[in-house]
Each structure stands twice: as structure tokens, then as C-alpha cells.
Design an enzyme around this catalytic site. Structure first.
Site, PDB file in Angstrom:
ATOM      1  CG  HIS A  54      -1.884   1.101   1.291  1.00 57.68           C
ATOM      2  ND1 HIS A  54      -2.972   1.122   2.108  1.00 57.68           N
ATOM      3  CD2 HIS A  54      -1.906   2.284   0.646  1.00 57.68           C
ATOM      4  CE1 HIS A  54      -3.633   2.263   1.956  1.00 57.68           C
ATOM      5  NE2 HIS A  54      -2.995   2.990   1.078  1.00 57.68           N
ATOM      6  CD  GLU A 101       0.327   5.564  -0.789  1.00 62.30           C
ATOM      7  OE1 GLU A 101      -0.874   5.518  -0.534  1.00 62.30           O
ATOM      8  OE2 GLU A 101       1.187   5.647   0.117  1.00 62.30           O
ATOM      9  CG  HIS A 105       2.578   8.658   2.535  1.00 59.16           C
ATOM     10  ND1 HIS A 105       2.232   9.007   3.821  1.00 59.16           N
ATOM     11  CD2 HIS A 105       1.441   8.141   1.973  1.00 59.16           C
ATOM     12  CE1 HIS A 105       0.956   8.695   4.030  1.00 59.16           C
ATOM     13  NE2 HIS A 105       0.452   8.183   2.930  1.00 59.16           N
TER      14      HIS A 105
END
Ligand SMILES: *[C@@H]1O[C@H](CO)[C@@H](O)[C@H](O)[C@H]1NC(C)=O
Ligand SMILES: *[C@@H]1O[C@H](CO)[C@@H](O)[C@H](O)[C@H]1NC(C)=O
Ligand SMILES: *[C@@H]1O[C@H](CO)[C@@H](O)[C@H](O)[C@H]1NC(C)=O
Ligand SMILES: *[C@@H]1O[C@H](CO)[C@@H](O)[C@H](O)[C@H]1NC(C)=O
Ligand SMILES: *[C@@H]1O[C@H](CO)[C@@H](O)[C@H](O)[C@H]1NC(C)=O
Length: 240
Positions: A54, A101, A105
């Protein structure tokens, strides 16, 4: 006024301790999800029968640099592996998951020299994913997708004993199995040197909603994953 003035020291301390988007992180979380559970929740279709990535999430910051755009051509050599190990279960042919992502992040992870390019970030995530090799370890110790239920501690013990750290294990309640919780996400944590580290039980959980990838915290009650309940049987669903 000299620099050693207590007021200045106080102000400096306040400035540096404020959560800034550029603060260095101490921990990264490698989050795996189980495609069958994910797709039961999100109404996608997947016949993938291994844990997929993920994300790789630092513990400080979200969306740290909005001008650092995702560029798939910088990870061209990784794409075959990305498609296999980090697939977008919602839109298998799109790069939108990786882009999301990266922005959320990766741009924060990039605070560390070890992750300060897109190539370093994505290749480190893949490297850790292969090192952890979660699917094989679970299988090796007899935890395989099944229509019979496991106890939560059976699953937790395998992971804790093998890696010698505390994982964070999340479940979801699926409409078709009201008597059990479905295994959904497994997080394995690392320090800034990428050594295994205990995960904290209560930190953010990221999941998706109809509107797309987004963040929920694990006290919220919406359709997302929650830290598994210790006393409820665990369903590890085969792919449907
Ligand atoms: C299932 O996986 C195989 C490859 O493993 C793929 O060729 C096939 O298209 C997949 N089927 C569905 C329905 O996704
Ligand atoms: C944000 O990203 C841009 C583009 O890569 C870069 O030039 C800039 O230095 C970054 N800003 C910070 C504060 O890291
Ligand atoms: C994306 O990266 C490639 C390879 O480094 C580079 O040639 C290209 O200019 C980049 N594209 C954008 C939009 O920055
Ligand atoms: C990482 O490794 C360096 C060099 O070996 C060491 O000085 C540092 O304390 C380590 N950091 C952590 C968080 O273990
Ligand atoms: C949380 O879940 C419980 C039980 O499923 C439900 O009764 C409650 O309304 C939910 N709360 C919110 C805020 O959604």
C-alpha cells in the site's frame, strides 16, 4: 540582546518543535494490504493472492512538497516490479496510486538523504517489501487464505515471533461475514536506518473511499480498516 537570552531560546525551541512539513522523520511504516479484503470493501476485482504494497509512510508530515511532481519516467526500470508488488487495485493500468503515495508520503520521506529521489523512494519500498516477504512467511507458518477462521493471536504471534517486532494488524468487517473480522492490512515499521522497529498501535490508518485514496484515522468508523479486535475470529479471505 544576546543569543543566549532565555526568551530567544524559548522561541527557537518553539519554532523547531512545531510540526513543520520538512521535519525529519524517525520511523517509516511499510503497509501491506490483502487484495481480496480490499476489493470486498471497495468493490474492485482482483485475483491477486499475495500481499501487495500500500505504501511506505514516514511518521512526520503529509504532502510535504506540492511542487515535486510524480514522474513515472524516473522509475521506468521499476515499473514491471511496481505493477506486480504495488498494484493499483482500483485502476490497474493507472499510475494514480503511485502518484498519490509519492505526493502524500514520498515527498516527506525525501527529507532523508536515503529517500531523496523518486527512484530511491520507490526502490527502497520494493526492497523492504521483498526483504519482509510477508506472504511467504505467513504461508511458511501455516497462515494461508481459508474459509475457516483464525484467532487473532495465531496471526499476530507468527509475525511477532518471526520478525521480533510488533506489527500493526488491521481488519475490516465485511457485510458477508458478520461473525468475523477480515484481515486487511499489515504494517511493519522501520527506523531511519531501515532496521525493524515496533509499530505503535495507534497511529493513522490510510484507506480509500469512493472518492479515492485518502486518509482516515483508526478511531473513525467509516468503511475503513481498524486495528483488529483481539477476541474476534479472523477471516483471511481467499480471492473471490
Ligand atoms: C487473473 O490473473 C491472471 C494472471 O495471473 C490474468 O491473466 C487474468 O486476467 C486474471 N483474471 C482476472 C479476472 O483478473
Ligand atoms: C520541492 O521540490 C522541488 C522540485 O523537486 C525542489 O526544487 C525544492 O527544493 C523542494 N523543496 C523543498 C523545501 O525540499
Ligand atoms: C520526467 O523525468 C524524465 C527523466 O528524468 C525527464 O526527462 C522529464 O523531463 C521529466 N518530466 C517532467 C515533466 O518533469
Ligand atoms: C543509524 O546508523 C548510524 C550509523 O551506524 C548510527 O549512528 C545511528 O545512531 C543509527 N540510527 C538509528 C535510529 O538507529
Ligand atoms: C460506528 O459504528 C457503530 C457500529 O457499527 C455504529 O452504530 C455507529 O453509528 C458508527 N458511528 C459513526 C460515527 O459512524
Amino acid at each position: 540582546m544576546s543569543l543566549s537570552s532565555p526568551l530567544l531560546l524559548f522561541l527557537a525551541a518553539a519554532l523547531f518543535s512545531a510540526a513543520s512539513p520538512y521535519e525529519m522523520w524517525n520511523k517509516v511504516t511499510l503497509t501491506h494490504h490483502w487484495p481480496s479484503t480490499f476489493c470486498s470493501m471497495e468493490h474492485c476485482h482482483s485475483n491477486i493472492s499475495y500481499w501487495t504494497l500500500h505504501g511506505l509512510w514516514p511518521d512526520k508530515g503529509n504532502d510535504c512538497n506540492s511542487s515535486w511532481h510524480f514522474n513515472a519516467s524516473q522509475i521506468e526500470d521499476l515499473l514491471p516490479e511496481m505493477k506486480k508488488s504495488w498494484p493499483d487495485l482500483l485502476k490497474p493500468t493507472s499510475v494514480s496510486f503511485w502518484k498519490y503515495e509519492w505526493h502524500k508520503h514520498g515527498t516527506c520521506a525525501a527529507k532523508a538523504d536515503s529517500l531523496n529521489t523518486q527512484h530511491k523512494y520507490f526502490s527502497k519500498a520494493l526492497e523492504l517489501y521483498h526483504k519482509v516477504d510477508l506472504s511467504s512467511i505467513l504461508k511458511k507458518f501455516g497462515i494461508v487464505p481459508s474459509t475457516k477462521y483464525y484467532s487473532f493471536s495465531q496471526i499476530e504471534d507468527v509475525i511477532q515471533n518471526f520478525y521480533s517486532i510488533k506489527p500493526k494488524i488491521q481488519c475490516a468487517f465485511l457485510a458477508k461475514n458478520t461473525d468475523a473480522q477480515a484481515l486487511g492490512q499489515i504494517e511493519i515499521c522501520f527506523d531511519a536506518n531501515f532496521s525493524l522497529l515496533d509499530c505503535e498501535k495507534h497511529s493513522g490508518v490510510e484507506t480509500v473511499s469512493k472518492r479515492g485514496w485518502h486518509q482516515l484515522d483508526d478511531v473513525s468508523n467509516t468503511s475503513g480498516f481498524k486495528v483488529c479486535d483481539h477476541d474476534t475470529p479472523v477471516y483471511y479471505p481467499p480471492f473471490s
